[in-house]
Structure formats: structure tokens, C-alpha cells
Scaffold this motif. Structure first.
Motif, PDB file in Angstrom:
ATOM      1  N   VAL A 175      53.360  32.557  59.147  1.00  0.00           N
ATOM      2  CA  VAL A 175      52.813  33.677  59.912  1.00  0.00           C
ATOM      3  C   VAL A 175      53.625  33.921  61.177  1.00  0.00           C
ATOM      4  O   VAL A 175      53.962  35.066  61.514  1.00  0.00           O
ATOM      5  CB  VAL A 175      51.329  33.411  60.255  1.00  0.00           C
ATOM      6  N   VAL A 176      53.965  32.843  61.888  1.00  0.00           N
ATOM      7  CA  VAL A 176      54.688  32.986  63.157  1.00  0.00           C
ATOM      8  C   VAL A 176      56.099  33.524  62.931  1.00  0.00           C
ATOM      9  O   VAL A 176      56.574  34.404  63.665  1.00  0.00           O
ATOM     10  CB  VAL A 176      54.735  31.640  63.905  1.00  0.00           C
ATOM     11  N   THR A 177      56.778  33.001  61.922  1.00  0.00           N
ATOM     12  CA  THR A 177      58.168  33.414  61.669  1.00  0.00           C
ATOM     13  C   THR A 177      58.275  34.618  60.747  1.00  0.00           C
ATOM     14  O   THR A 177      59.392  35.059  60.438  1.00  0.00           O
ATOM     15  CB  THR A 177      58.954  32.241  61.067  1.00  0.00           C
ATOM     16  N   LYS A 178      57.125  35.130  60.276  1.00  0.00           N
ATOM     17  CA  LYS A 178      57.081  36.315  59.414  1.00  0.00           C
ATOM     18  C   LYS A 178      57.931  36.140  58.151  1.00  0.00           C
ATOM     19  O   LYS A 178      58.747  36.990  57.787  1.00  0.00           O
ATOM     20  CB  LYS A 178      57.529  37.551  60.188  1.00  0.00           C
ATOM     21  N   GLN A 179      57.711  35.027  57.476  1.00  0.00           N
ATOM     22  CA  GLN A 179      58.440  34.753  56.240  1.00  0.00           C
ATOM     23  C   GLN A 179      57.969  35.696  55.135  1.00  0.00           C
ATOM     24  O   GLN A 179      56.824  36.149  55.125  1.00  0.00           O
ATOM     25  CB  GLN A 179      58.233  33.299  55.815  1.00  0.00           C
ATOM     26  N   THR A 180      58.845  35.928  54.188  1.00  0.00           N
ATOM     27  CA  THR A 180      58.494  36.780  53.045  1.00  0.00           C
ATOM     28  C   THR A 180      58.033  35.959  51.838  1.00  0.00           C
ATOM     29  O   THR A 180      57.614  36.523  50.832  1.00  0.00           O
ATOM     30  CB  THR A 180      59.693  37.636  52.625  1.00  0.00           C
ATOM     31  N   SER A 211      49.294  33.369  53.008  1.00  0.00           N
ATOM     32  CA  SER A 211      50.303  34.320  52.530  1.00  0.00           C
ATOM     33  C   SER A 211      49.843  35.752  52.748  1.00  0.00           C
ATOM     34  O   SER A 211      50.658  36.638  53.052  1.00  0.00           O
ATOM     35  CB  SER A 211      50.589  34.077  51.044  1.00  0.00           C
ATOM     36  N   LEU A 212      48.553  35.997  52.617  1.00  0.00           N
ATOM     37  CA  LEU A 212      48.039  37.347  52.860  1.00  0.00           C
ATOM     38  C   LEU A 212      48.063  37.679  54.350  1.00  0.00           C
ATOM     39  O   LEU A 212      48.354  38.821  54.738  1.00  0.00           O
ATOM     40  CB  LEU A 212      46.606  37.466  52.321  1.00  0.00           C
ATOM     41  N   LEU A 213      47.783  36.680  55.191  1.00  0.00           N
ATOM     42  CA  LEU A 213      47.867  36.910  56.636  1.00  0.00           C
ATOM     43  C   LEU A 213      49.305  37.208  57.061  1.00  0.00           C
ATOM     44  O   LEU A 213      49.535  37.969  58.013  1.00  0.00           O
ATOM     45  CB  LEU A 213      47.339  35.685  57.389  1.00  0.00           C
ATOM     46  N   ALA A 214      50.257  36.589  56.348  1.00  0.00           N
ATOM     47  CA  ALA A 214      51.672  36.846  56.645  1.00  0.00           C
ATOM     48  C   ALA A 214      52.167  38.124  55.984  1.00  0.00           C
ATOM     49  O   ALA A 214      53.363  38.428  56.048  1.00  0.00           O
ATOM     50  CB  ALA A 214      52.511  35.656  56.187  1.00  0.00           C
ATOM     51  N   MET A 259      52.497  38.955  52.810  1.00  0.00           N
ATOM     52  CA  MET A 259      53.352  38.815  51.632  1.00  0.00           C
ATOM     53  C   MET A 259      52.768  39.640  50.494  1.00  0.00           C
ATOM     54  O   MET A 259      51.621  40.103  50.561  1.00  0.00           O
ATOM     55  CB  MET A 259      53.464  37.340  51.240  1.00  0.00           C
ATOM     56  N   ASP A 260      53.536  39.801  49.441  1.00  0.00           N
ATOM     57  CA  ASP A 260      53.103  40.628  48.321  1.00  0.00           C
ATOM     58  C   ASP A 260      51.817  40.073  47.696  1.00  0.00           C
ATOM     59  O   ASP A 260      51.786  38.932  47.236  1.00  0.00           O
ATOM     60  CB  ASP A 260      54.204  40.694  47.264  1.00  0.00           C
ATOM     61  N   PHE A 261      50.762  40.872  47.674  1.00  0.00           N
ATOM     62  CA  PHE A 261      49.452  40.412  47.213  1.00  0.00           C
ATOM     63  C   PHE A 261      49.473  40.035  45.738  1.00  0.00           C
ATOM     64  O   PHE A 261      48.968  38.981  45.346  1.00  0.00           O
ATOM     65  CB  PHE A 261      48.404  41.503  47.451  1.00  0.00           C
ATOM     66  N   VAL A 262      50.041  40.898  44.905  1.00  0.00           N
ATOM     67  CA  VAL A 262      50.046  40.662  43.462  1.00  0.00           C
ATOM     68  C   VAL A 262      50.822  39.391  43.128  1.00  0.00           C
ATOM     69  O   VAL A 262      50.373  38.553  42.346  1.00  0.00           O
ATOM     70  CB  VAL A 262      50.626  41.877  42.715  1.00  0.00           C
ATOM     71  N   GLU A 263      51.981  39.237  43.719  1.00  0.00           N
ATOM     72  CA  GLU A 263      52.820  38.081  43.431  1.00  0.00           C
ATOM     73  C   GLU A 263      52.164  36.783  43.888  1.00  0.00           C
ATOM     74  O   GLU A 263      52.136  35.787  43.157  1.00  0.00           O
ATOM     75  CB  GLU A 263      54.182  38.245  44.128  1.00  0.00           C
ATOM     76  N   GLN A 264      51.616  36.791  45.095  1.00  0.00           N
ATOM     77  CA  GLN A 264      50.967  35.584  45.618  1.00  0.00           C
ATOM     78  C   GLN A 264      49.709  35.242  44.820  1.00  0.00           C
ATOM     79  O   GLN A 264      49.438  34.074  44.564  1.00  0.00           O
ATOM     80  CB  GLN A 264      50.621  35.776  47.098  1.00  0.00           C
ATOM     81  N   THR A 265      48.970  36.239  44.399  1.00  0.00           N
ATOM     82  CA  THR A 265      47.765  35.981  43.606  1.00  0.00           C
ATOM     83  C   THR A 265      48.134  35.417  42.240  1.00  0.00           C
ATOM     84  O   THR A 265      47.465  34.514  41.725  1.00  0.00           O
ATOM     85  CB  THR A 265      46.950  37.278  43.440  1.00  0.00           C
ATOM     86  N   ARG A 266      49.198  35.936  41.645  1.00  0.00           N
ATOM     87  CA  ARG A 266      49.658  35.403  40.360  1.00  0.00           C
ATOM     88  C   ARG A 266      50.055  33.931  40.491  1.00  0.00           C
ATOM     89  O   ARG A 266      49.649  33.102  39.670  1.00  0.00           O
ATOM     90  CB  ARG A 266      50.845  36.226  39.854  1.00  0.00           C
ATOM     91  N   MET A 267      50.825  33.598  41.518  1.00  0.00           N
ATOM     92  CA  MET A 267      51.260  32.210  41.706  1.00  0.00           C
ATOM     93  C   MET A 267      50.081  31.305  42.090  1.00  0.00           C
ATOM     94  O   MET A 267      50.035  30.140  41.693  1.00  0.00           O
ATOM     95  CB  MET A 267      52.355  32.147  42.769  1.00  0.00           C
TER      96      MET A 267
END
Length: 300
Positions: A77-82, A160-163, A165-173
Motif C-alpha cells: 500500500v505504501v509503495t503502491k505496488q502493482t 491488494s484491493l486497498l493497494a 490492484m486488479d480486482f479480477v486477477e487478485q480474486t482469481r489468485m
């Protein structure tokens, strides 16, 4: 004694009302007894309903499982990673030592005391039966492990959602990670209960669980390393069949898109992955069968 004397003696007969009353409530039967045993065993796996001392270790291990996930999320979240710095499917394997300690501590607590204090026949007196006892204990231990391993994944997903990131991809993983820890929980839960049920001594049960998990993993990884060093790559994937952790690693590599933790970084393909999956399912069913056989004897 004469008849006149017997007639003159006072009557010593007394009727005492000690307060017993008949039960007028509903008869809940086997289903309720099985559910209650499951609930009590699951709560006991985290020390709930027990002394404060019994809560320390399971709660501490639960915190240790979650802290790395919180750190990873905070950094993301702090470093805004993808993308997260760890895969959902790899988290439990990286913290397998914590999982092994938890299982070694709680599996004997679940079954060894019943064996030691000979309370198992009381369970089987009525209305619960052997299959109810085994199912409730198995489900409770697997559920406790699932809570332990799934909670950090939930933290990662929320992070990941707070950062953003892609919702669909993160939910799948995240879903793939949940499938992985479900298999892990069922497999380790069954193995832990089998080891613990072999002895009424809790200390022996703890040692047996630790030995099975650590020795098998250490031996398999050592042999894999030797095979990799001697350029016997084909042997590596077959060696993974002989340890619970490498079995799960192989299944998720073959079917869940995970990165293999095997030497050389190459796990089993779909064909060998089917063998891995069948071995995992056979071990889970085998553990259930061993427990049923074990409690056929001790339940008498």
C-alpha cells in the motif's frame, strides 16, 4: 421377636424427594451430538472455552501466521505496488514450520486426552456413533487448520484491493490459494489425528506429528537436491510424492498456476499432477479409514 413387639416398633420407612425430574425437552439425536462435538473440538483447537494458558500457543501461532501478511500488505500500500511480493499459493508453504507446530500441539489435544482418560466409550454410549466421532474430530481439525492458513490469504486479498490492484486477477489468485489450503488442511489434519490417535500420551503424539512432517519433508528435499545436482531431473517430480508439503506443492503447481518450490523450479505437469492429486485424496481417505479402524477398538 414377638408379634406384639413388631407391631409396636415404629415404621422406619422414609421417602425422600431429592429433586430429580424427567426431561421434557426435545430429543436432538445424533446430528446435534455430532455438531456439538465438532463445535467443541474446533473451539478447543484455539483454546476457547478452556483455561487462559491453553489459549496462549494457538493464538500466538495464529498471530505469527498473520503478521507477515500484514507487513506485505503495508509495504504494497505504501509503495503502491502493482502486485503482491508473494503468491497466495506459496504463503502456507513458506510458513509450514508454524503450521506443523500448531498441528503437533492441537491434534493430540483433540484426541489423546479422550484416549488417556478412557472417555471414548462414553461418547459411543448413546446417541453418537463411531463414524460421528471420527467425522466431527476430522472436520474440526481440518477447519482449525483452514482458519489458520486462510486468514493470512484474506489479509493479502484485502490489502491488494486497498493497494488498488486488479480486482479480477487478485480474486482469481485468492481463490486458487483457498483451494490449496483446503487440500492442505484436510491432508495435514488427517495425518495429525492419525499420529495423535495412536497413543494416549500427548507428548508422544506431539513428537510423532513433528517427526512425520519434518523428517519426510527434509528427506524428500534432500533427495531432490541430490537428484538436481546429479542431473536426474525426472526423478525430482516423483520424489515429491513422499512428503505432505511437496504433495500440495505439486498439486498447486500442476493445476493452480503456482510456482514450484522444487529444486530447479520445475514442478509436475498436468499428467503427473493427476498422480499427485490422487495420492493426496487417497491419503485423506486413508487417514479417515485408519481413524475408523482405531476407534473400532478403543470405543468398546
Amino acid at each position: 421377636m414377638s408379634t406384639d413387639t413388631a407391631k409396636a416398633a415404629p415404621d422406619a420407612t422414609r421417602i425422600h424427594n431429592i429433586g430429580y425430574r424427567s426431561y421434557d425437552g426435545p430429543r436432538l439425536g445424533r446430528s446435534s451430538a455430532r455438531t456439538s462435538l465438532f463445535s467443541q473440538s474446533l473451539r478447543g483447537a484455539y483454546g476457547l472455552g478452556r483455561s487462559a494458558k491453553s489459549k496462549v500457543l494457538p493464538m500466538l501461532l495464529f498471530a505469527i501466521m498473520c503478521v507477515p501478511a500484514l507487513v506485505i500488505v503495508a509495504v504494497a500500500v505504501v509503495t503502491k505496488q502493482t502486485a503482491l511480493s508473494i503468491e497466495y499459493t506459496q504463503y502456507a508453504l513458506l510458513l509450514q514450520v508454524v503450521i506443523s507446530i500448531y498441528l503437533a500441539a492441537q491434534a493430540p489435544q483433540s484426541v489423546s486426552r479422550d484416549l488417556r482418560f478412557r472417555t471414548v466409550p462414553l461418547y459411543f454410549s448413546r446417541p453418537i456413533e463411531r463414524v460421528d466421532y471420527v467425522l466431527a474430530k476430522f472436520a474440526a481439525m481440518a477447519s482449525a487448520l483452514f482458519v489458520l492458513t486462510a486468514a493470512p490469504l484474506l489479509i493479502l486479498w484485502i490489502g491488494s484491493l486497498l493497494a488498488k490492484m486488479d480486482f479480477v486477477e487478485q480474486t482469481r489468485m485468492f481463490g486458487q490459494g483457498l483451494v490449496s489450503v483446503v487440500l492442505l488442511s484436510l491432508l495435514l489434519g488427517g495425518i495429525g489425528l492419525v499420529m495423535a490417535a495412536l497413543t494416549p500420551r500427548r507428548g508422544f503424539g506431539v513428537a510423532a506429528v513433528i517427526a512425520v512432517l519434518t523428517i519426510s519433508y527434509g528427506a524428500v528435499m534432500t533427495l531432490m537436491g541430490i537428484a538436481h545436482a546429479t542431473d536426474h531431473q525426472d526423478a525430482i517430480v516423483w520424489l515429491g510424492l513422499f512428503s505432505p508439503m511437496t504433495l500440495i506443492d505439486g498439486v498447486q503447481t500442476a493445476f493452480l498456476g503456482a510456482s514450484a518450490d522444487f529444486p530447479g523450479g520445475e514442478g509436475p505437469g498436468a499428467g503427473v499432477g493427476v498422480v499427485y492429486l490422487l495420492v493426496v485424496l487417497a491419503l485423506i481417505a486413508g487417514c479417515y479409514g485408519v481413524l475408523m479402524r482405531r476407534y473400532r477398538k478403543v470405543g468398546l
